[in-house]
Write a protein that holds these residues in place. Structure first.
Motif, PDB file in Angstrom:
ATOM      1  N   ARG A  56       0.843  -1.207   0.000  1.00  0.00           N
ATOM      2  CA  ARG A  56       0.000   0.000   0.000  1.00  0.00           C
ATOM      3  C   ARG A  56       0.874   1.251   0.000  1.00  0.00           C
ATOM      4  O   ARG A  56       0.770   2.097  -0.873  1.00  0.00           O
ATOM      5  CB  ARG A  56      -0.911  -0.011   1.240  1.00  0.00           C
ATOM      6  N   GLN A  57       1.781   1.342   0.959  1.00  0.00           N
ATOM      7  CA  GLN A  57       2.551   2.592   1.091  1.00  0.00           C
ATOM      8  C   GLN A  57       3.532   2.789  -0.069  1.00  0.00           C
ATOM      9  O   GLN A  57       3.634   3.877  -0.627  1.00  0.00           O
ATOM     10  CB  GLN A  57       3.300   2.624   2.434  1.00  0.00           C
ATOM     11  N   GLU A  65       5.081   9.761  -7.249  1.00  0.00           N
ATOM     12  CA  GLU A  65       6.232  10.230  -8.028  1.00  0.00           C
ATOM     13  C   GLU A  65       5.845  10.432  -9.493  1.00  0.00           C
ATOM     14  O   GLU A  65       6.205  11.437 -10.101  1.00  0.00           O
ATOM     15  CB  GLU A  65       7.398   9.234  -7.936  1.00  0.00           C
ATOM     16  N   GLY A  68       3.313  13.100  -9.853  1.00  0.00           N
ATOM     17  CA  GLY A  68       4.016  14.339  -9.507  1.00  0.00           C
ATOM     18  C   GLY A  68       4.848  14.909 -10.643  1.00  0.00           C
ATOM     19  O   GLY A  68       5.310  16.051 -10.565  1.00  0.00           O
ATOM     20  N   LYS A  91      14.905  17.311 -13.390  1.00  0.00           N
ATOM     21  CA  LYS A  91      14.133  17.044 -12.173  1.00  0.00           C
ATOM     22  C   LYS A  91      12.934  16.136 -12.478  1.00  0.00           C
ATOM     23  O   LYS A  91      12.688  15.149 -11.786  1.00  0.00           O
ATOM     24  CB  LYS A  91      13.651  18.365 -11.555  1.00  0.00           C
ATOM     25  N   GLU A  95      12.011  12.300 -11.119  1.00  0.00           N
ATOM     26  CA  GLU A  95      10.771  11.842 -10.454  1.00  0.00           C
ATOM     27  C   GLU A  95      10.283  10.551 -11.122  1.00  0.00           C
ATOM     28  O   GLU A  95       9.829   9.623 -10.448  1.00  0.00           O
ATOM     29  CB  GLU A  95       9.654  12.893 -10.512  1.00  0.00           C
ATOM     30  N   LYS A 126      -4.388   5.382  -3.919  1.00  0.00           N
ATOM     31  CA  LYS A 126      -4.160   6.791  -3.599  1.00  0.00           C
ATOM     32  C   LYS A 126      -2.795   7.233  -4.111  1.00  0.00           C
ATOM     33  O   LYS A 126      -1.916   6.403  -4.355  1.00  0.00           O
ATOM     34  CB  LYS A 126      -4.194   6.980  -2.082  1.00  0.00           C
ATOM     35  N   SER A 129      -1.912  13.895  -2.126  1.00  0.00           N
ATOM     36  CA  SER A 129      -2.891  14.962  -2.349  1.00  0.00           C
ATOM     37  C   SER A 129      -2.281  16.177  -3.052  1.00  0.00           C
ATOM     38  O   SER A 129      -2.941  16.861  -3.833  1.00  0.00           O
ATOM     39  CB  SER A 129      -3.454  15.398  -0.991  1.00  0.00           C
ATOM     40  N   ILE A 144       7.239  24.471  -5.803  1.00  0.00           N
ATOM     41  CA  ILE A 144       7.142  23.007  -5.650  1.00  0.00           C
ATOM     42  C   ILE A 144       8.506  22.469  -5.215  1.00  0.00           C
ATOM     43  O   ILE A 144       8.620  21.668  -4.286  1.00  0.00           O
ATOM     44  CB  ILE A 144       6.662  22.333  -6.962  1.00  0.00           C
ATOM     45  N   GLN A 156      10.823  11.584   3.864  1.00  0.00           N
ATOM     46  CA  GLN A 156      11.492  10.422   3.274  1.00  0.00           C
ATOM     47  C   GLN A 156      12.825  10.052   3.926  1.00  0.00           C
ATOM     48  O   GLN A 156      13.228   8.892   3.863  1.00  0.00           O
ATOM     49  CB  GLN A 156      11.667  10.646   1.758  1.00  0.00           C
ATOM     50  N   ILE A 159      12.501   7.269   6.133  1.00  0.00           N
ATOM     51  CA  ILE A 159      12.181   5.999   5.456  1.00  0.00           C
ATOM     52  C   ILE A 159      13.461   5.297   4.968  1.00  0.00           C
ATOM     53  O   ILE A 159      13.450   4.107   4.686  1.00  0.00           O
ATOM     54  CB  ILE A 159      11.157   6.208   4.305  1.00  0.00           C
ATOM     55  N   GLU A 178      16.258  14.233  -4.260  1.00  0.00           N
ATOM     56  CA  GLU A 178      15.257  15.204  -3.786  1.00  0.00           C
ATOM     57  C   GLU A 178      15.936  16.432  -3.189  1.00  0.00           C
ATOM     58  O   GLU A 178      15.409  17.541  -3.244  1.00  0.00           O
ATOM     59  CB  GLU A 178      14.332  14.604  -2.715  1.00  0.00           C
ATOM     60  N   GLY A 220      -0.005  13.885   6.018  1.00  0.00           N
ATOM     61  CA  GLY A 220      -1.097  12.998   6.428  1.00  0.00           C
ATOM     62  C   GLY A 220      -1.870  13.551   7.604  1.00  0.00           C
ATOM     63  O   GLY A 220      -1.493  14.561   8.192  1.00  0.00           O
ATOM     64  N   SER A 229      -0.880   4.654  11.570  1.00  0.00           N
ATOM     65  CA  SER A 229       0.374   5.076  12.209  1.00  0.00           C
ATOM     66  C   SER A 229       0.892   4.113  13.267  1.00  0.00           C
ATOM     67  O   SER A 229       2.067   3.746  13.241  1.00  0.00           O
ATOM     68  CB  SER A 229       0.218   6.458  12.836  1.00  0.00           C
ATOM     69  N   ASN A 242       3.337  11.540  11.767  1.00  0.00           N
ATOM     70  CA  ASN A 242       2.864  12.583  10.836  1.00  0.00           C
ATOM     71  C   ASN A 242       3.013  13.979  11.462  1.00  0.00           C
ATOM     72  O   ASN A 242       3.536  14.906  10.837  1.00  0.00           O
ATOM     73  CB  ASN A 242       1.381  12.369  10.506  1.00  0.00           C
TER      74      ASN A 242
HETATM   75  N1  FAQ Z   1      -2.260  12.293   0.192  1.00  0.00           N
HETATM   76  O1  FAQ Z   1      -3.003   6.485   8.504  1.00  0.00           O
HETATM   77  P1  FAQ Z   1      -2.327   7.494   7.636  1.00  0.00           P
HETATM   78  C1  FAQ Z   1       6.985  13.490  -3.459  1.00  0.00           C
HETATM   79  C2  FAQ Z   1      -3.966   8.636   3.307  1.00  0.00           C
HETATM   80  S1  FAQ Z   1       6.490  11.990  -2.944  1.00  0.00           S
HETATM   81  C3  FAQ Z   1      -3.097  11.267  -0.072  1.00  0.00           C
HETATM   82  O2  FAQ Z   1      -1.532   8.549   8.313  1.00  0.00           O
HETATM   83  P2  FAQ Z   1       0.081   6.334   6.506  1.00  0.00           P
HETATM   84  C4  FAQ Z   1       8.180  13.585  -4.369  1.00  0.00           C
HETATM   85  C5  FAQ Z   1      -3.212   7.370   3.662  1.00  0.00           C
HETATM   86  O3  FAQ Z   1      -2.697   6.761   2.508  1.00  0.00           O
HETATM   87  C6  FAQ Z   1       5.066  12.305  -1.929  1.00  0.00           C
HETATM   88  N2  FAQ Z   1      -3.451  10.348   0.850  1.00  0.00           N
HETATM   89  O4  FAQ Z   1      -1.460   6.714   6.514  1.00  0.00           O
HETATM   90  C7  FAQ Z   1       7.911  14.541  -5.422  1.00  0.00           C
HETATM   91  C8  FAQ Z   1      -4.296   6.566   4.346  1.00  0.00           C
HETATM   92  O5  FAQ Z   1      -5.159   5.974   3.394  1.00  0.00           O
HETATM   93  P3  FAQ Z   1      -5.181   4.346   3.110  1.00  0.00           P
HETATM   94  C9  FAQ Z   1       4.522  11.038  -1.444  1.00  0.00           C
HETATM   95  C10 FAQ Z   1      -2.906  10.484   2.066  1.00  0.00           C
HETATM   96  O6  FAQ Z   1       0.336   5.545   5.287  1.00  0.00           O
HETATM   97  C11 FAQ Z   1       8.103  15.887  -5.220  1.00  0.00           C
HETATM   98  C12 FAQ Z   1      -5.115   7.628   5.038  1.00  0.00           C
HETATM   99  O7  FAQ Z   1      -4.834   8.854   4.392  1.00  0.00           O
HETATM  100  N3  FAQ Z   1       5.307  10.528  -0.360  1.00  0.00           N
HETATM  101  O8  FAQ Z   1       6.361  14.392  -3.079  1.00  0.00           O
HETATM  102  C13 FAQ Z   1      -2.015  11.515   2.400  1.00  0.00           C
HETATM  103  O9  FAQ Z   1       0.486   5.742   7.817  1.00  0.00           O
HETATM  104  C14 FAQ Z   1       7.858  16.807  -6.254  1.00  0.00           C
HETATM  105  C15 FAQ Z   1      -4.780   7.727   6.514  1.00  0.00           C
HETATM  106  O10 FAQ Z   1      -3.417   8.206   6.712  1.00  0.00           O
HETATM  107  C16 FAQ Z   1       5.060   9.322   0.157  1.00  0.00           C
HETATM  108  O11 FAQ Z   1       4.206   8.598  -0.286  1.00  0.00           O
HETATM  109  C17 FAQ Z   1      -1.700  12.437   1.398  1.00  0.00           C
HETATM  110  N4  FAQ Z   1      -0.881  13.479   1.613  1.00  0.00           N
HETATM  111  O12 FAQ Z   1       0.828   7.747   6.396  1.00  0.00           O
HETATM  112  C18 FAQ Z   1       7.489  14.085  -6.677  1.00  0.00           C
HETATM  113  C19 FAQ Z   1       5.971   8.907   1.308  1.00  0.00           C
HETATM  114  N5  FAQ Z   1      -1.669  11.383   3.704  1.00  0.00           N
HETATM  115  O13 FAQ Z   1      -3.902   4.028   2.403  1.00  0.00           O
HETATM  116  C20 FAQ Z   1       7.235  14.995  -7.716  1.00  0.00           C
HETATM  117  C21 FAQ Z   1       5.638   7.549   1.839  1.00  0.00           C
HETATM  118  C22 FAQ Z   1      -2.321  10.298   4.168  1.00  0.00           C
HETATM  119  O14 FAQ Z   1      -5.253   3.689   4.468  1.00  0.00           O
HETATM  120  C23 FAQ Z   1       7.441  16.366  -7.504  1.00  0.00           C
HETATM  121  N6  FAQ Z   1       4.384   7.514   2.511  1.00  0.00           N
HETATM  122  N7  FAQ Z   1      -3.072   9.773   3.185  1.00  0.00           N
HETATM  123  O15 FAQ Z   1      -6.370   4.151   2.246  1.00  0.00           O
HETATM  124  C24 FAQ Z   1       4.218   7.844   3.833  1.00  0.00           C
HETATM  125  O16 FAQ Z   1       5.149   8.259   4.505  1.00  0.00           O
HETATM  126  C25 FAQ Z   1       2.862   7.626   4.455  1.00  0.00           C
HETATM  127  O17 FAQ Z   1       2.125   6.760   3.613  1.00  0.00           O
HETATM  128  C26 FAQ Z   1       2.060   8.945   4.690  1.00  0.00           C
HETATM  129  C27 FAQ Z   1       0.679   8.553   5.243  1.00  0.00           C
HETATM  130  C28 FAQ Z   1       2.767   9.804   5.720  1.00  0.00           C
HETATM  131  C29 FAQ Z   1       1.869   9.722   3.401  1.00  0.00           C
END
Ligand code: FAQ
Length: 335
Positions: A56-57, A65, A68, A91, A95, A126, A129, A144, A156, A159, A178, A220, A229, A242
């Motif tokens: 999932r994660q 990515e 994005g 860049k 991604e 998902k 956002s 951005i 990250q 992670i 990044e 999140g 969490s 978070n």
């Molecule tokens: N957007 O219980 P939690 C980037 C969902 S990469 C959408 O806290 P968790 C690089 C969550 O999935 C950015 N959904 O969940 C770049 C869960 O739903 P589910 C991405 C969100 O997993 C830059 C529900 O809410 N990074 O930017 C969001 O423990 C520029 C409940 O939430 C990662 O993915 C959100 N913001 O913590 C690229 C990092 N937040 O799945 C291009 C890895 C939460 O149960 C240009 N991921 N939800 O249906 C993580 O660290 C974690 O998954 C979190 C969420 C912290 C995102």
């Protein structure tokens, strides 16, 4: 040794008990590795829910990515100088590369890339956002880099110590890249703020006003409303919560905003001597859930763009498969 009693129970129940005793031992070994801060490899035994949580994660991360790439990709043909265009191209390609490392890491858990992408294209999976907001001006590209990549790094870096080793390894390289992304965004904004016209400075401020709050949502929901969490932290998938990451991001960014000369759009932003952190205002969680549930400003456009790219890339996948089949046919002859 297994108990004698099992010898008297017939083959079916014996198998079941054996399996459960073995599983118990495997679970114990897994728990001990996690408790020692060790790493789990793809070939190691793992509980089914640990596997599911990782798929999932990691897949959400991979989707983020590649989706994005779209908001910034929108500006490649309109970058103001050759230098900025070359940086932006690099860049956006990075991604795409991050998406590929992450899909590969997710595949080690036994889910195919086709399955992962089908979930994205059907709207079931998902992605972050943040990528459902539009890039209206050139200053959005710098913003951005500064804020979105800045928030991404904050999330990250921990992670890189995730308990699932293939994910942790992918993150080390991703974080290095990044960090360049964040620096180029900050640099692009600094040039406009220091040498730009009043209109350019206003454009930067407007972009910061629009991206600030969505960036805080990237981390999140608040810890007490985050269903994944507790278990994610227990398994060492998540190392920092978070809310703690969000606070670290605010604390670091306030100082950077001062250097840039922009105002962060939060009247409640105040240094709290007692906490040793910046206090900040309430986040609009209704907006966050609206966007996560598919109703943000660009959700439909983003998904449509990914589906179109997948459909238009069909001939490449077919050609690659045909080539691989031909090679496989030739290999025995060559041998
Ligand atoms: N957007 O219980 P939690 C980037 C969902 S990469 C959408 O806290 P968790 C690089 C969550 O999935 C950015 N959904 O969940 C770049 C869960 O739903 P589910 C991405 C969100 O997993 C830059 C529900 O809410 N990074 O930017 C969001 O423990 C520029 C409940 O939430 C990662 O993915 C959100 N913001 O913590 C690229 C990092 N937040 O799945 C291009 C890895 C939460 O149960 C240009 N991921 N939800 O249906 C993580 O660290 C974690 O998954 C979190 C969420 C912290 C995102």
């Amino acid at each position: 040794m297994y108990t004698q009693a099992m010898d008297t129970q017939g083959p079916e129940s014996e198998d079941k008990t054996l399996r459960s005793v073995e599983e118990f031992q495997l679970q114990q070994r897994f728990d001990a590795t996690i408790d020692d801060g060790g790493f789990i490899e793809a070939k190691d035994w793992m509980p089914e829910n640990y596997r599911k949580t990782l798929v999932r994660q990691i897949s959400q991360h991979a989707h983020s990515e590649i989706v994005g790439m779209l908001p910034e990709g929108n500006w490649i043909t309109r970058a103001p100088t050759l230098k900025r265009k070359a940086i932006l191209l690099a860049k956006v390609q990075d991604e795409g590369g991050h998406g590929l490392y992450l899909y590969a890491a997710a595949e080690t858990l036994g889910t195919s890339r086709d399955q992962l992408l089908a979930a994205l294209h059907s709207g079931k999976a998902k992605y972050s956002s943040i990528f459902n907001y539009p890039t209206l001006t050139w200053a959005d590209v710098g913003t951005i880099g500064w804020l979105v990549d800045g928030a991404a790094i904050m999330n990250q870096v921990p992670i890189c110590r995730c308990s699932y080793a293939p994910y942790a390894r992918a993150m080390i390289r991703i974080c290095r890249e990044e960090s360049f992304h964040q620096r180029q965004g900050f640099d692009s904004l600094l040039v406009m703020m220091q040498n730009g016209t009043e209109a350019q400075k206003a454009m930067v401020q407007d972009a910061v006003n629009r991206w600030w709050w969505p960036c805080l949502m990237m981390f999140g929901p608040p810890d007490d409303q985050s269903p994944n969490s507790a278990q994610g932290m227990r398994w060492g998938i998540k190392r920092v919560s978070n809310d703690d990451l969000r606070q670290k991001f605010v604390d670091a960014t306030v100082e950077q905003a001062k250097v840039l000369g922009v105002t962060l759009p939060d009247p409640d932003l105040k240094w709290n001597e007692e906490r040793g952190h910046w206090d900040f205002g309430a986040i609009d969680w209704d907006e966050f859930w609206r966007v996560v549930n598919g109703n943000g400003p660009c959700n439909r456009e983003r998904l449509a763009a990914r589906v179109k790219a997948w459909e238009e890339g069909a001939w490449v996948r077919e050609a690659a498969l045909a080539h691989a089949a031909k090679q496989a046919e030739r290999e025995p002859q060559a041998a």
